[in-house]
Write an enzyme that holds these catalytic residues in place. Structure first.
Site, mmCIF file in Angstrom:
data_model
loop_
_atom_site.group_PDB
_atom_site.id
_atom_site.type_symbol
_atom_site.label_atom_id
_atom_site.label_comp_id
_atom_site.label_asym_id
_atom_site.label_seq_id
_atom_site.Cartn_x
_atom_site.Cartn_y
_atom_site.Cartn_z
ATOM 1 N N LYS A 90 17.592 46.048 5.637
ATOM 2 C CA LYS A 90 17.584 44.291 5.083
ATOM 3 C C LYS A 90 18.964 44.486 4.168
ATOM 4 O O LYS A 90 19.531 45.320 3.160
ATOM 5 C CB LYS A 90 16.801 44.513 4.162
ATOM 6 C CG LYS A 90 16.558 42.869 3.644
ATOM 7 C CD LYS A 90 15.546 42.617 4.674
ATOM 8 C CE LYS A 90 15.666 40.433 4.156
ATOM 9 N NZ LYS A 90 17.183 40.072 4.330
ATOM 10 N N LYS A 114 18.152 49.085 -4.621
ATOM 11 C CA LYS A 114 17.509 47.481 -5.267
ATOM 12 C C LYS A 114 16.057 46.866 -4.470
ATOM 13 O O LYS A 114 15.385 47.169 -4.677
ATOM 14 C CB LYS A 114 18.680 46.503 -5.036
ATOM 15 C CG LYS A 114 18.290 44.950 -5.295
ATOM 16 C CD LYS A 114 19.283 43.970 -4.535
ATOM 17 C CE LYS A 114 21.055 44.675 -4.903
ATOM 18 N NZ LYS A 114 21.301 43.181 -4.035
ATOM 19 N N LYS A 126 24.558 46.062 4.850
ATOM 20 C CA LYS A 126 24.816 45.286 4.500
ATOM 21 C C LYS A 126 26.429 44.702 5.831
ATOM 22 O O LYS A 126 25.889 45.464 6.253
ATOM 23 C CB LYS A 126 25.768 45.565 2.932
ATOM 24 C CG LYS A 126 26.123 44.520 2.463
ATOM 25 C CD LYS A 126 25.163 43.337 1.723
ATOM 26 C CE LYS A 126 25.998 42.790 0.902
ATOM 27 N NZ LYS A 126 24.898 41.707 -0.800
ATOM 28 N N ASP A 166 25.485 35.936 1.739
ATOM 29 C CA ASP A 166 25.876 36.616 0.161
ATOM 30 C C ASP A 166 26.933 35.993 0.143
ATOM 31 O O ASP A 166 26.924 34.286 0.371
ATOM 32 C CB ASP A 166 26.246 38.230 0.679
ATOM 33 C CG ASP A 166 26.795 39.190 -1.066
ATOM 34 O OD1 ASP A 166 25.668 39.382 -1.837
ATOM 35 O OD2 ASP A 166 27.976 38.980 -1.132
ATOM 36 N N ASN A 241 26.317 30.287 -5.649
ATOM 37 C CA ASN A 241 23.969 30.507 -5.745
ATOM 38 C C ASN A 241 23.512 30.618 -6.564
ATOM 39 O O ASN A 241 22.962 31.048 -7.173
ATOM 40 C CB ASN A 241 24.081 31.073 -3.940
ATOM 41 C CG ASN A 241 22.560 31.074 -4.073
ATOM 42 O OD1 ASN A 241 21.624 32.182 -5.253
ATOM 43 N ND2 ASN A 241 21.256 30.132 -3.315
ATOM 44 N N SER A 384 13.659 37.061 0.076
ATOM 45 C CA SER A 384 13.797 37.151 1.466
ATOM 46 C C SER A 384 12.898 37.988 2.285
ATOM 47 O O SER A 384 12.082 37.580 3.559
ATOM 48 C CB SER A 384 14.889 38.052 1.499
ATOM 49 O OG SER A 384 16.281 37.644 1.717
HETATM 50 P P1 NDP Z 1 28.870 32.490 -3.849
HETATM 51 O O1 NDP Z 1 29.692 32.442 -2.805
HETATM 52 O O2 NDP Z 1 27.566 31.649 -3.605
HETATM 53 O O3 NDP Z 1 29.814 32.275 -4.561
HETATM 54 C C1 NDP Z 1 30.286 33.162 -5.150
HETATM 55 C C2 NDP Z 1 31.228 32.964 -7.020
HETATM 56 O O4 NDP Z 1 32.049 33.310 -7.250
HETATM 57 C C3 NDP Z 1 31.825 31.288 -6.423
HETATM 58 O O5 NDP Z 1 31.794 30.471 -7.244
HETATM 59 C C4 NDP Z 1 33.163 31.926 -6.286
HETATM 60 O O6 NDP Z 1 34.525 30.882 -6.696
HETATM 61 C C5 NDP Z 1 33.116 32.861 -7.250
HETATM 62 N N1 NDP Z 1 33.935 34.097 -7.371
HETATM 63 C C6 NDP Z 1 34.977 34.407 -8.779
HETATM 64 N N2 NDP Z 1 36.422 35.035 -7.386
HETATM 65 C C7 NDP Z 1 35.719 36.025 -7.044
HETATM 66 C C8 NDP Z 1 35.720 36.694 -6.168
HETATM 67 N N3 NDP Z 1 37.686 37.601 -6.435
HETATM 68 N N4 NDP Z 1 34.960 37.050 -4.931
HETATM 69 C C9 NDP Z 1 34.102 36.020 -4.405
HETATM 70 N N5 NDP Z 1 34.451 35.005 -5.794
HETATM 71 C C10 NDP Z 1 34.001 35.114 -6.607
HETATM 72 O O7 NDP Z 1 28.130 33.448 -3.688
HETATM 73 P P2 NDP Z 1 26.508 34.050 -4.361
HETATM 74 O O8 NDP Z 1 26.815 33.229 -5.803
HETATM 75 O O9 NDP Z 1 25.912 34.673 -3.346
HETATM 76 O O10 NDP Z 1 27.279 35.387 -4.723
HETATM 77 C C11 NDP Z 1 27.891 36.091 -5.753
HETATM 78 C C12 NDP Z 1 27.259 37.461 -6.613
HETATM 79 O O11 NDP Z 1 25.764 37.525 -5.811
HETATM 80 C C13 NDP Z 1 28.024 38.765 -5.545
HETATM 81 O O12 NDP Z 1 27.971 39.723 -5.847
HETATM 82 C C14 NDP Z 1 26.806 38.597 -4.235
HETATM 83 O O13 NDP Z 1 26.518 39.914 -4.365
HETATM 84 C C15 NDP Z 1 25.376 39.114 -5.871
HETATM 85 N N6 NDP Z 1 24.378 38.383 -5.017
HETATM 86 C C16 NDP Z 1 24.175 37.590 -4.218
HETATM 87 C C17 NDP Z 1 22.346 36.816 -4.156
HETATM 88 C C18 NDP Z 1 22.355 35.652 -2.680
HETATM 89 O O14 NDP Z 1 20.381 35.657 -3.085
HETATM 90 N N7 NDP Z 1 23.523 35.566 -2.587
HETATM 91 C C19 NDP Z 1 21.302 38.232 -3.905
HETATM 92 C C20 NDP Z 1 21.572 39.560 -5.248
HETATM 93 C C21 NDP Z 1 23.163 39.427 -5.107
HETATM 94 P P3 NDP Z 1 35.304 30.279 -5.174
HETATM 95 O O15 NDP Z 1 34.305 28.938 -5.488
HETATM 96 O O16 NDP Z 1 36.301 29.707 -5.975
HETATM 97 O O17 NDP Z 1 35.414 30.850 -4.418
HETATM 98 O O1 2IT Z 2 22.912 41.877 -2.594
HETATM 99 C C1 2IT Z 2 21.826 41.297 -2.513
HETATM 100 O O2 2IT Z 2 20.278 41.451 -2.629
HETATM 101 C C2 2IT Z 2 21.376 40.292 -1.275
HETATM 102 N N1 2IT Z 2 22.973 39.015 -1.048
HETATM 103 C C3 2IT Z 2 20.473 39.472 -0.887
HETATM 104 C C4 2IT Z 2 20.104 40.217 0.242
HETATM 105 C C5 2IT Z 2 18.997 39.402 1.257
HETATM 106 O O3 2IT Z 2 18.440 39.921 2.549
HETATM 107 O O4 2IT Z 2 18.354 38.995 0.756
#
Ligand code: NDP
Ligand code: 2IT
Length: 451
Positions: A90, A114, A126, A166, A241, A384
């Site tokens: 997952k 996690k 992943k 992600d 997100n 999830s």
């Molecule tokens: P999104 O794609 O929704 O958002 C990423 C954000 O980070 C964007 O605003 C992006 O800018 C910014 N950003 C700035 N620098 C970087 C870079 N070098 N690379 C990528 N993005 C950058 O992703 P999420 O919010 O889903 O994910 C953010 C973090 O949270 C990641 O580390 C992810 O692994 C982690 N995460 C996500 C989960 C989920 O449920 N979505 C769960 C747990 C962890 P721009 O808009 O300009 O692209």
């Molecule tokens: O880093 C994370 O925990 C996620 N991107 C979410 C993984 C998931 O299966 O919901």
């Protein structure tokens, strides 16, 4: 040389450049579990370390798709199925030009621990691609997702491996991926999570990671006898997100989030961010944060190239609590020093491994409450799993039920992590607590299932 140092040396030799980030994640876990390994040699006898640091399999495939000008584009797709001792693989899918095998190994490795901390039956994985959704039309994103699923569907299934979102993968992408999976297999089943609500997505999955980060932080502050977040200035990085829903929940609990950032720059709005506008800019228009100052000229916008040397503008702003929610290694030692000098009380990792090891050391040696990603951002994968349960039972849970279960899950993770840290003589160290508690859970399962 101690056993941990020996193991680290061994893996260091094998580390190629791409694996550097994976090595960083692995080293942190190995250092934390040292007391556990020294107190009992059962894990060495069963070669748990050697088995845990190698993924069960890595699938790598070509993704060829047609862009809007009828040219063929080629990307690389991956799925790293790391460990399924506790349940089906997952973990999310990341679409970003920086994606490579090393990045996905680091993320898959973190996901094992996690997912174990949630207490739910899910293993770690992943995947993703170096495809960049930025600047692509909806149709191009759909074409890419279909081509990606043409290969990926062979390796996933509701009881095998359940991908989610992600960076660069939200409900739009998951919708297209699900549509293609259904077309290829004729199966309407819970093979992906984070689906749009109309075809089986759980209520609150989009909000879950960010809300969970705030629930965890509130629980940690209470356990550490610190004041709650209500009325406190908070700094958030990212504008995706996780960041936007962290900001939303911070407002809900009465805090004042004043910063956010994207890959091009950052916003500081001292009166509190305009969340409705942020959602309009980033979620609907998928535009640059710079647009924010058109509507709020009194706010400050700092482009990335004007950040102070080696530091990030967001972390220069004095705050009570910091929430790095963008990407790995975004918060450096310089940023940590700025936060500490300005009196930060807690730092919670919304992104996966956003703080460098040097930044973490600075926080720990200054007694800052530090919530590591694998504990603090586990709310996303927890919901999830709730989505998987709902899909398997053909059921729908209400918003209040999901929210209560998420809140309770985050509280339980926080308690277990704090208690484990105390039991192993490192009270208040949530990194060691999280690594020891989750390693034990996975390792014990591996021992019981044999080689
Ligand atoms: P999104 O794609 O929704 O958002 C990423 C954000 O980070 C964007 O605003 C992006 O800018 C910014 N950003 C700035 N620098 C970087 C870079 N070098 N690379 C990528 N993005 C950058 O992703 P999420 O919010 O889903 O994910 C953010 C973090 O949270 C990641 O580390 C992810 O692994 C982690 N995460 C996500 C989960 C989920 O449920 N979505 C769960 C747990 C962890 P721009 O808009 O300009 O692209
Ligand atoms: O880093 C994370 O925990 C996620 N991107 C979410 C993984 C998931 O299966 O919901």
């Amino acid at each position: 040389m101690g056993i941990i140092e020996q193991e680290i040396r061994k893996f260091e030799k094998r580390t190629c450049e791409e694996d550097f980030i994976f090595y960083q994640a692995m080293e942190e876990v190995l250092r934390s579990i040292k007391p556990l390994l020294e107190s009992d040699d059962i894990y060495r006898r069963h070669a748990i370390l050697e088995r845990l640091v190698v993924p069960d399999r890595i699938v790598k495939f070509k993704v060829a798709w047609l862009n809007d000008t009828n040219e063929i584009e080629i990307n690389t797709g991956f799925r790293v199925q790391f460990n399924n001792a506790l349940g089906p693989y997952k973990g999310g899918l990341r679409f970003h030009p920086t994606v490579n095998e090393g990045v996905l190994k680091f993320l898959g490795f973190e996901q094992i621990f996690k997912n174990a901390l949630t207490g739910l039956p899910i293993g770690g994985a992943k995947g993703g691609s170096d495809f960049d959704p930025k600047g692509k039309s909806n149709f191009e994103v759909m074409k890419f997702c279909s081509a990606f699923m043409t290969e990926l569907h062979k390796y996933i299934g509701p009881r095998v491996d359940v991908p989610a979102g992600d960076i660069g993968v939200g409900s739009r992408e998951i919708g297209y991926l699900f549509g293609e999976y259904k077309k290829i297999t004729s199966k309407y089943e819970g093979v992906l999570t984070g689906k749009p609500f109309m075809f089986g997505g759980s209520l609150m999955r989009p909000e879950a990671t960010g809300y969970g980060v705030v629930y965890f932080t509130e629980a940690m502050l209470e356990l550490e006898n610190k004041e709650p977040l209500a009325g406190k200035v908070c700094c958030v990085s990212g504008a995706g997100n996780v960041a936007l829903h962290t900001i939303e929940k911070l407002f809900d609990v009465g805090a004042v989030p004043v910063t956010c950032s994207d890959s091009r720059g950052s916003i500081y709005d001292r009166r509190g961010l305009d969340l409705k506008l942020l959602k309009e800019i980033k979620e609907i228009r998928r535009a640059s944060l710079e647009e924010y100052i058109k509507y709020h000229p009194e706010a400050e916008y700092t482009p990335v190239d004007e950040y102070p040397d080696g530091g990030h503008a967001v972390w220069e702003v004095p705050c009570y609590a910091a929430f790095p929610c963008a990407t790995q290694n975004e918060l450096t030692e310089i940023d940590a020093q700025n936060l500490i000098q300005n009196g930060v009380v807690s730092v919670s990792e919304g992104a996966n491994m956003p703080c460098t090891p040097e930044a973490i050391n600075a926080f720990l040696s200054n007694d800052i409450c530090f919530a590591p990603a694998k504990a603090a951002n586990a709310g996303g994968v927890a919901v999830s799993e709730f989505e998987m349960s709902q899909n398997a039972a053909m059921a729908r849970w209400g918003y209040a039920k999901v929210d209560e279960k998420l809140r309770e899950t985050m509280r339980q993770i926080c308690k277990r992590v704090a208690l484990t840290a105390k039991d192993y003589g490192v009270a208040g160290n949530y990194i060691d607590g999280a690594n020891i508690a989750s390693f034990k859970k996975v390792a014990d399962a591996m021992i019981h299932e044999g080689i």
